[in-house]
Scaffold this motif. Structure first.
Motif, PDB file in Angstrom:
ATOM      1  N   PHE A 104      -1.321   2.178 -31.995  1.00  0.00           N
ATOM      2  CA  PHE A 104      -0.294   1.255 -31.507  1.00  0.00           C
ATOM      3  C   PHE A 104       0.186   0.248 -32.555  1.00  0.00           C
ATOM      4  CE2 PHE A 104      -2.590   2.763 -27.830  1.00  0.00           C
ATOM      5  CZ  PHE A 104      -1.586   3.014 -26.896  1.00  0.00           C
ATOM      6  N   LEU A 251      -9.270   0.493 -23.135  1.00  0.00           N
ATOM      7  CA  LEU A 251      -7.831   0.749 -23.097  1.00  0.00           C
ATOM      8  C   LEU A 251      -7.058  -0.452 -22.564  1.00  0.00           C
ATOM      9  CD1 LEU A 251      -7.906   4.423 -21.746  1.00  0.00           C
ATOM     10  CD2 LEU A 251      -7.807   3.643 -24.122  1.00  0.00           C
ATOM     11  N   PHE A 420      -0.551  -0.851 -19.586  1.00  0.00           N
ATOM     12  CA  PHE A 420      -1.001   0.152 -20.548  1.00  0.00           C
ATOM     13  C   PHE A 420      -0.265   1.484 -20.392  1.00  0.00           C
ATOM     14  CE2 PHE A 420      -3.953   3.621 -21.736  1.00  0.00           C
ATOM     15  CZ  PHE A 420      -3.959   3.408 -23.100  1.00  0.00           C
ATOM     16  N   PRO A 421      -0.150   2.056 -19.191  1.00  0.00           N
ATOM     17  CA  PRO A 421       0.616   3.312 -19.089  1.00  0.00           C
ATOM     18  C   PRO A 421       2.087   3.135 -19.445  1.00  0.00           C
ATOM     19  CG  PRO A 421      -0.039   2.513 -16.906  1.00  0.00           C
ATOM     20  CD  PRO A 421      -0.786   1.701 -17.902  1.00  0.00           C
ATOM     21  N   LEU A 424       2.258   3.312 -23.208  1.00  0.00           N
ATOM     22  CA  LEU A 424       2.168   4.703 -23.652  1.00  0.00           C
ATOM     23  C   LEU A 424       3.516   5.411 -23.511  1.00  0.00           C
ATOM     24  CD1 LEU A 424      -1.239   5.984 -22.187  1.00  0.00           C
ATOM     25  CD2 LEU A 424      -0.661   5.678 -24.593  1.00  0.00           C
ATOM     26  N   CYS A 425       4.151   5.208 -22.376  1.00  0.00           N
ATOM     27  CA  CYS A 425       5.419   5.888 -22.117  1.00  0.00           C
ATOM     28  C   CYS A 425       6.516   5.419 -23.062  1.00  0.00           C
ATOM     29  CB  CYS A 425       5.848   5.661 -20.667  1.00  0.00           C
ATOM     30  SG  CYS A 425       4.821   6.514 -19.453  1.00  0.00           S
ATOM     31  N   PHE A 428       5.525   6.683 -26.801  1.00  0.00           N
ATOM     32  CA  PHE A 428       5.176   8.045 -27.172  1.00  0.00           C
ATOM     33  C   PHE A 428       5.748   9.147 -26.284  1.00  0.00           C
ATOM     34  CE2 PHE A 428       1.479   5.380 -28.493  1.00  0.00           C
ATOM     35  CZ  PHE A 428       1.687   5.484 -29.870  1.00  0.00           C
ATOM     36  N   LEU A 499       0.774   6.292 -14.890  1.00  0.00           N
ATOM     37  CA  LEU A 499       1.300   7.045 -16.040  1.00  0.00           C
ATOM     38  C   LEU A 499       2.036   8.306 -15.585  1.00  0.00           C
ATOM     39  CD1 LEU A 499       1.374   7.499 -19.159  1.00  0.00           C
ATOM     40  CD2 LEU A 499      -0.802   8.696 -18.903  1.00  0.00           C
ATOM     41  N   PHE A 568       6.076  14.346 -26.996  1.00  0.00           N
ATOM     42  CA  PHE A 568       6.000  13.083 -27.732  1.00  0.00           C
ATOM     43  C   PHE A 568       7.254  12.907 -28.577  1.00  0.00           C
ATOM     44  CE2 PHE A 568       1.714  14.357 -26.872  1.00  0.00           C
ATOM     45  CZ  PHE A 568       1.112  13.179 -26.470  1.00  0.00           C
TER      46      PHE A 568
END
Length: 584
Positions: A104, A251, A420-421, A424-425, A428, A499, A568
């Motif tokens: 990150f 996480l 957090f999710p 990520l989205c 990535f 997520l 990704f």
């Protein structure tokens, strides 16, 4: 117990030192970054993006090494039935920094963001950014309140001064130097504070170990002497709970503005990674004296000490084991050094959280959502006002709210389950949009809140598999409290559901609008067919000057095979946070 004048004097000297360092750092760096064209508001938030390895390593370590970290680690090791096996914070947060550095830190720093919320607003729009601001803000404020509350209790144990007075004075000092110098004052005072934590605790450990009331901690680690062995063990039936909590730390420790504020202030993306790895090592090192103090508490015959025959755990004072050990097992002058360490730990966390909350509000809510034409001077004043307001709010909660730790537990869970999710989205996963983000937010919130929160006496409305009804007796009042214990890893499952729902609803919306099954007029969030409306943040709004190093971008954006590239995205593609202006 009368007020210890020597201890009070030691605390005053320490506070004056911290205040002077904060003011000196503000004066020394008053022009840093501005001469290169950086706005003053951005300089307050991320410095001149010139934080080096020495100061950066200390301030990154201070991201998690605070009052809650050293007190909580000692408490976990001391608690019968818990022990070192359940002291997850040192290893969990260390791995959190490693994962953050690996995946990150580099993309966030390379893209030149100013706060953690910038990529969300750029891809999902200002309204979604405002929704994501809520759990981020609550986490910072409740964390500050919790550690200020712990500081007041600690001072009352060792120096016997008024809790309210100690909390207010500590908060005012942290607020003042944060107001004056922003990130530079926070970073430089972190160096002094971490040094004080390390020295103060390590000075105390040998004296406590040599106290006649303390048995050999090597023996008590595996044998029952005064209580169960302090190494502890993980019962197989508790395995899923242990894993759930560990994933939460590892996480859920990533999507915090206090972490990304350091990442984004690093002099380069590569430095941001290195700082993360250094801080991971620092977290482990700084936990060692707390582990030893918890082991000492579990190895003590309290009947031989000035504390009295009843152990702290039977007085419901296990959360205060660190200051109790300092007070009753060490000479007074040594306990005052330890007290300085605890005070330093609290202030190093409080100032960071207050600055982080005000940075997100001033930039992502006030400037980008409501006043995009606001001048730099206006943003600076909004930051100063909110630093004071959020600091005062945290202080008031520390003094008035008995369940402040429960509030922080719930808010930190929401950071893990919701933010957090989303992070990520946005960084990535190709193709996510505002519809998926809203769905992920709702699913994560419902599944986590549905599990209840015993610390807040919040009953569950979702009973996950394996739940059990428990009861806890207050040792002093003999009051019996019944609560539902969720033994299922529902926090991690909630995060994964958030997520997956983000990706699923995003792709569904994209298919429906792009295939023509839904008319573009129904794209009311401007997320698919109208994604370049004013609702979606433009890159030129978020990154106002060139601070992106092309050589670092090349390393962040590797080529992928066909199957990987379908999932990704790091370079081309309309959903990349870097590409919102390329299609206009």
């Amino acid at each position: 117990m009368a007020i210890h004048v020597d201890g009070l004097l030691a605390i005053v000297i320490f506070y004056v030192l911290i205040l002077m360092v904060g003011i000196w750092a503000a004066w020394k760096n008053k022009s840093s970054g501005i001469s290169q064209g950086t706005d003053l508001s951005e300089s307050i938030m991320v410095g001149g993006r010139d934080i080096g390895l020495f100061v950066g390593g200390f301030t990154m370590t201070a991201t998690w090494v605070g009052g809650g970290y050293i007190n909580g680690t000692a408490e976990s090791v001391y608690l019968p039935g818990s022990g070192l096996a359940w002291a997850q914070a040192p290893f969990g947060y260390a791995l959190s920094l490693v994962v953050g550095g690996l995946f990150f830190a580099k993309p966030m720093r390379s893209r030149g963001y100013v706060t953690m919320l910038d990529p969300f607003q750029q891809l999902y729009g200002k309204r979604m950014g405002g929704l994501l601001f809520i759990p981020a803000l609550l986490g910072e404020i409740f964390w500050s309140a919790a550690i200020l509350s712990a500081l007041g209790a600690t001072l009352s144990v060792i120096v016997d001064i008024n809790i309210s007075m100690s909390v207010v004075i500590s908060a005012l000092i942290a607020i003042f130097y944060t107001l004056v110098g922003g990130l530079y004052s926070v970073a430089y005072t972190d160096v002094v504070q971490l040094f004080c934590i390390f020295i103060g605790l390590w000075i105390s450990v040998p004296f406590a170990l040599s106290n006649p009331a303390v048995s050999d901690i090597g023996v008590t680690a595996v044998n029952t002497v005064f209580q169960s062995p302090w190494l502890g063990e993980i019962d197989p039936s508790d395995g899923w709970m242990w894993a759930d909590n560990f994933c939460l730390l590892m996480l859920g420790g990533i999507p915090w503005q206090v972490y990304f504020q350091r990442v984004l202030s690093a002099s380069s993306a590569s430095y941001a990674q290195v700082l993360s790895f250094l801080a991971a090592f620092g977290c482990l090192v700084m936990a060692v004296p707390s582990v030893l103090i918890g082991a000492i508490g579990a190895s003590t015959d309290w009947n031989q000490t000035s504390y009295g025959p009843v152990p702290p755990v039977e007085k419901d004072e296990s959360d205060m084991i660190l200051p109790i050990v300092l007070q009753h097992l060490c000479p007074p002058f040594v306990s005052f050094f330890g007290l300085g360490a605890v005070s330093a730990a609290v202030m190093s966390s409080a100032d960071s959280s207050i600055l982080s909350a005000s940075s997100m509000f001033a930039r992502n809510i006030y400037q980008l959502a409501f006043r995009q034409s606001a001048s730099d001077r206006e943003i600076v004043w909004v930051m100063r006002i909110t630093i004071f307001v959020f600091g005062a709010l945290a202080t008031a909660m520390a003094l008035l709210t008995g369940s402040v730790y429960g509030l922080w537990y719930l808010s930190s869970d929401l950071v893990y389950v919701i933010i957090f999710p989303q992070l990520l989205c946005v960084l990535f996963i190709k193709g996510t949009n505002t519809y998926g983000s809203v769905a992920g937010y709702i699913f994560g919130l419902l599944l986590r809140v549905g599990g209840g929160e015993p610390y807040l006496r919040l009953p569950p409305f979702i009973y996950y598999p394996g739940w059990q009804m428990r009861q806890k007796e207050q040792r002093l009042t003999r009051e019996v409290e019944r609560f539902v214990e969720q033994r299922f890893p529902y926090k991690t499952v909630s995060m994964l559901a958030s997520l997956l729902s983000n990706a699923a609803f995003s792709y569904a919306a994209k298919y429906l609008f792009e295939s023509g099954k839904l008319s573009p007029k129904y794209d009311f969030l401007d997320a698919v067919v109208s994604r370049h409306s004013k609702e979606t943040m433009d890159k030129t709004t978020l990154v106002t000057h060139d601070n992106i190093i092309l050589s670092e971008l090349a390393a962040v954006k590797p080529r992928h095979g066909g199957s990987v590239a379908g999932t990704f995205v790091n370079d081309e593609g309309e959903v990349s946070p870097d590409s919102s202006t390329e299609h206009q």
